[in-house]
Motif scaffolding. Sequence first.
Motif, PDB file in Angstrom:
ATOM      1  N   LYS A  32      58.465  -3.405  56.842  1.00 34.00           N
ATOM      2  CA  LYS A  32      58.714  -3.122  55.431  1.00 34.00           C
ATOM      3  C   LYS A  32      58.053  -1.812  55.012  1.00 34.00           C
ATOM      4  N   LYS A  33      58.602  -1.210  53.977  1.00 30.29           N
ATOM      5  CA  LYS A  33      58.033   0.008  53.405  1.00 30.29           C
ATOM      6  C   LYS A  33      56.545  -0.222  53.128  1.00 30.29           C
ATOM      7  N   GLY A  53      65.868   3.677  59.144  1.00 37.08           N
ATOM      8  CA  GLY A  53      64.685   3.723  58.307  1.00 37.08           C
ATOM      9  C   GLY A  53      63.994   5.074  58.406  1.00 37.08           C
ATOM     10  N   GLU A  97      60.148   3.654  54.468  1.00 35.93           N
ATOM     11  CA  GLU A  97      61.279   2.845  54.014  1.00 35.93           C
ATOM     12  C   GLU A  97      61.279   1.578  54.865  1.00 35.93           C
ATOM     13  N   ASP A  98      61.957   0.545  54.400  1.00 38.67           N
ATOM     14  CA  ASP A  98      62.181  -0.598  55.267  1.00 38.67           C
ATOM     15  C   ASP A  98      62.865  -0.053  56.523  1.00 38.67           C
TER      16      ASP A  98
END
Length: 194
Positions: A32-33, A53, A97-98
Amino acid sequence: MEIQNFYTETLKISDTQLVQTLAENSQIKVIKKGDILQHIGSVSTALYFLMKGLLRGFLLDVKGKEVTDCFIYAHGAPVVASIDLGAPSLICIEALEDSELISIPFSVVLPLVCTNMELVTLYNRLLSNSLKMHWENKTALVQYTATERYQWFLKNYPGLIERVNHKYIASFLGVTPVSLSRIRRMVREKLKLK
């Protein structure tokens, strides 16, 4: 099937037995971010390739301030925190970013690198490309003015200006966020005059 296609289509591995071995031992890792994939000094047990990503590599200066070293954004890019596979990480790798990665354990990769010529060739190509990018980055940082570095960034990292927090770009380019903002405004104004 997605993992097998990655090895055959993205990395261009033609040895079907090698592809099968790699695919059977690989998995998709989602981060995840804001998550840290690798901490400075930690030893990774896997080799990663970016599927989608955006990641950032950074290190700390003598005052403990983060200095952005690289951005990993291209599909298929290796995500490695040290040039020696399995050695302690020289940089921290953070998800901006994710992101989705393919993960394969070093315990699988390292013996294959020693015995499979196609994998040796792939490793050398990836290492050579990484070294080339590293030297291009360092040359730009040393030989270009701040404005030229910004323009170089726009050309060599297409679309990242819209995806990356500008403080990270400023750090990468060796300027302050205030200077980057001023340079961006000046470049936009010059474009309007043309």
